[in-house]
Design a protein around this motif. Structure first.
Motif, short mmCIF file in Angstrom:
data_model
loop_
_atom_site.label_atom_id
_atom_site.label_comp_id
_atom_site.label_asym_id
_atom_site.label_seq_id
_atom_site.Cartn_x
_atom_site.Cartn_y
_atom_site.Cartn_z
N GLU A 1 0.84 -1.19 0.00
CA GLU A 1 0.00 0.00 0.00
C GLU A 1 0.88 1.25 0.00
OE1 GLU A 1 -2.94 0.05 3.06
OE2 GLU A 1 -3.46 -2.05 2.76
N ALA A 2 0.26 2.38 -0.21
CA ALA A 2 0.99 3.65 -0.19
C ALA A 2 1.55 3.88 1.22
CB ALA A 2 0.05 4.79 -0.56
N GLU A 3 2.68 4.59 1.28
CA GLU A 3 3.27 4.98 2.57
C GLU A 3 3.09 6.48 2.75
OE1 GLU A 3 7.30 3.65 3.15
OE2 GLU A 3 6.85 1.70 2.26
N TRP A 4 2.71 6.86 3.97
CA TRP A 4 2.43 8.25 4.30
C TRP A 4 3.22 8.67 5.53
CZ3 TRP A 4 -1.33 11.06 1.52
CH2 TRP A 4 -2.10 10.31 0.62
N VAL A 5 3.53 9.95 5.63
CA VAL A 5 4.01 10.56 6.87
C VAL A 5 3.01 11.65 7.21
CG1 VAL A 5 6.45 10.03 6.53
CG2 VAL A 5 5.54 12.20 5.68
N GLU A 6 2.85 11.93 8.50
CA GLU A 6 1.89 12.96 8.87
C GLU A 6 2.32 13.69 10.13
OE1 GLU A 6 -2.11 11.49 10.05
OE2 GLU A 6 -1.23 9.52 9.68
N VAL A 7 1.85 14.93 10.22
CA VAL A 7 2.09 15.75 11.41
C VAL A 7 0.77 16.38 11.81
CG1 VAL A 7 4.49 16.27 10.82
CG2 VAL A 7 2.68 17.84 10.09
N ASN A 8 0.71 16.76 13.07
CA ASN A 8 -0.44 17.51 13.55
C ASN A 8 -0.07 18.99 13.54
OD1 ASN A 8 -2.41 15.43 13.94
ND2 ASN A 8 -1.12 14.68 15.60
N ARG A 9 -0.56 19.73 14.47
CA ARG A 9 -0.42 21.19 14.47
C ARG A 9 1.03 21.65 14.30
NH1 ARG A 9 -2.31 25.23 19.09
NH2 ARG A 9 -2.53 27.06 17.77
N GLY A 10 1.21 22.61 13.42
CA GLY A 10 2.54 23.16 13.17
C GLY A 10 2.60 23.84 11.83
N MET A 11 3.60 23.45 11.02
CA MET A 11 3.73 24.08 9.71
C MET A 11 4.28 23.12 8.67
SD MET A 11 7.08 26.60 9.67
CE MET A 11 6.35 27.79 10.74
N LEU B 1 -0.27 15.38 -1.22
CA LEU B 1 -0.38 16.08 0.06
C LEU B 1 -1.84 16.30 0.41
CD1 LEU B 1 0.97 17.72 2.40
CD2 LEU B 1 0.76 19.72 0.91
N LYS B 2 -2.18 16.01 1.67
CA LYS B 2 -3.49 16.33 2.22
C LYS B 2 -3.24 17.28 3.38
CE LYS B 2 -5.56 11.99 0.86
NZ LYS B 2 -6.40 10.87 1.24
N LEU B 3 -3.95 18.41 3.38
CA LEU B 3 -3.64 19.47 4.33
C LEU B 3 -4.91 20.06 4.93
CD1 LEU B 3 -1.40 21.45 5.41
CD2 LEU B 3 -1.83 22.80 3.36
N ASP B 4 -4.95 20.13 6.26
CA ASP B 4 -6.01 20.85 6.97
C ASP B 4 -5.36 22.06 7.60
OD1 ASP B 4 -8.03 18.94 6.48
OD2 ASP B 4 -7.30 17.71 8.14
N THR B 5 -5.95 23.22 7.35
CA THR B 5 -5.37 24.46 7.85
C THR B 5 -6.44 25.31 8.50
OG1 THR B 5 -4.12 26.43 7.23
CG2 THR B 5 -5.59 25.54 5.58
N ASN B 6 -6.03 26.21 9.37
CA ASN B 6 -6.98 27.10 10.03
C ASN B 6 -6.95 28.48 9.38
OD1 ASN B 6 -4.41 27.43 11.00
ND2 ASN B 6 -5.02 27.85 13.10
N GLY B 7 -6.80 28.48 8.10
CA GLY B 7 -6.80 29.73 7.33
C GLY B 7 -5.74 29.68 6.26
N PRO B 8 -5.95 30.39 5.20
CA PRO B 8 -4.94 30.39 4.13
C PRO B 8 -3.76 31.28 4.53
CG PRO B 8 -6.74 31.83 3.55
CD PRO B 8 -7.10 31.19 4.86
N TYR B 9 -3.04 30.84 5.53
CA TYR B 9 -1.95 31.62 6.10
C TYR B 9 -0.64 31.11 5.51
CZ TYR B 9 -0.04 34.73 9.60
OH TYR B 9 0.58 35.77 10.22
N THR B 10 -0.33 31.56 4.29
CA THR B 10 0.80 31.07 3.52
C THR B 10 1.78 32.20 3.28
OG1 THR B 10 -0.72 29.55 2.43
CG2 THR B 10 1.42 29.87 1.39
N HIS B 11 3.08 31.91 3.41
CA HIS B 11 4.11 32.93 3.21
C HIS B 11 5.22 32.41 2.30
CE1 HIS B 11 2.11 34.44 6.79
NE2 HIS B 11 2.60 35.61 6.46
N LEU B 12 5.70 33.29 1.44
CA LEU B 12 6.83 33.00 0.56
C LEU B 12 8.06 33.67 1.15
CD1 LEU B 12 7.97 32.05 -2.23
CD2 LEU B 12 7.41 34.35 -3.04
N MET B 13 9.16 32.90 1.24
CA MET B 13 10.42 33.47 1.73
C MET B 13 11.53 33.06 0.78
SD MET B 13 10.02 32.87 5.82
CE MET B 13 11.18 34.12 6.28
#
Length: 160
Positions: free
Chosen positions: A25-35, A146-158
């Motif tokens: 099957e597919a392999e996934w990595v995941e994180v909770n709250r952060g970035m 990528l599957k992503l849950d966010t609490n707002g479109p808070y995206t920054h380019l650096m």
């Protein structure tokens, strides 16, 4: 400019690092709250750049607390998902995109591994609560889902 990064605040993120095949099957990595950190290196980038990038990215106050204030991922504390993203180096050419400014694959892999390792080291040395914090990362050079849950479109380019 030697590198481009996009930061995305997240509540949960899941990245497929190996697609399914006939035997597994597919392999996934995941994180909770952060970035989530999407990263691309350009020609001329060297390992000297990595400590500045890690320090800036892990200490910038882009993570929202319950009170609505912003803090760093280290102070939250939160987890980090690092996604290699060569398309950040694209430039439009006619109706297509070109990536001539991107670093070579072998050099890029070495820089990516150094970046991931330093992020892991910095996050592990900053354990300031009982909350599990971790660094997960994608596979350099592979196409990933990528599957992503966010609490707002808070995206920054650096750029570095």
């Amino acid at each position: 400019m030697k590198a481009r990064v996009v930061l995305q605040q997240c509540l949960h993120a899941r990245l497929q690092v190996k697609p399914p095949d006939e035997e597994s099957e597919a392999e996934w990595v995941e994180v909770n709250r952060g970035m989530v950190i999407y990263i691309c290196f350009f020609k001329g980038a060297t390992e000297d750049l990595i400590p500045k990038m890690v320090n800036t990215l892990l200490n910038v106050k882009l993570c929202e607390t319950e009170s609505g204030k912003f803090t760093s991922v280290l102070q939250l504390p939160g987890s980090v998902l690092i996604v290699p993203q060569a398309t950040l180096g694209g430039k439009p050419k006619g109706r297509g995109m070109q990536y001539h400014g991107n670093i070579g694959k072998d050099e890029g892999l070495k820089l990516y591994e150094t970046f991931v390792s330093l992020c892991q080291s910095e996050l592990s040395s900053c354990k300031n609560s009982d909350i599990l914090t971790e660094v997960k990362h994608g596979t350099y050079g592979n196409r990933q889902v990528l599957k992503l849950d966010t609490n707002g479109p808070y995206t920054h380019l650096m750029e570095f």
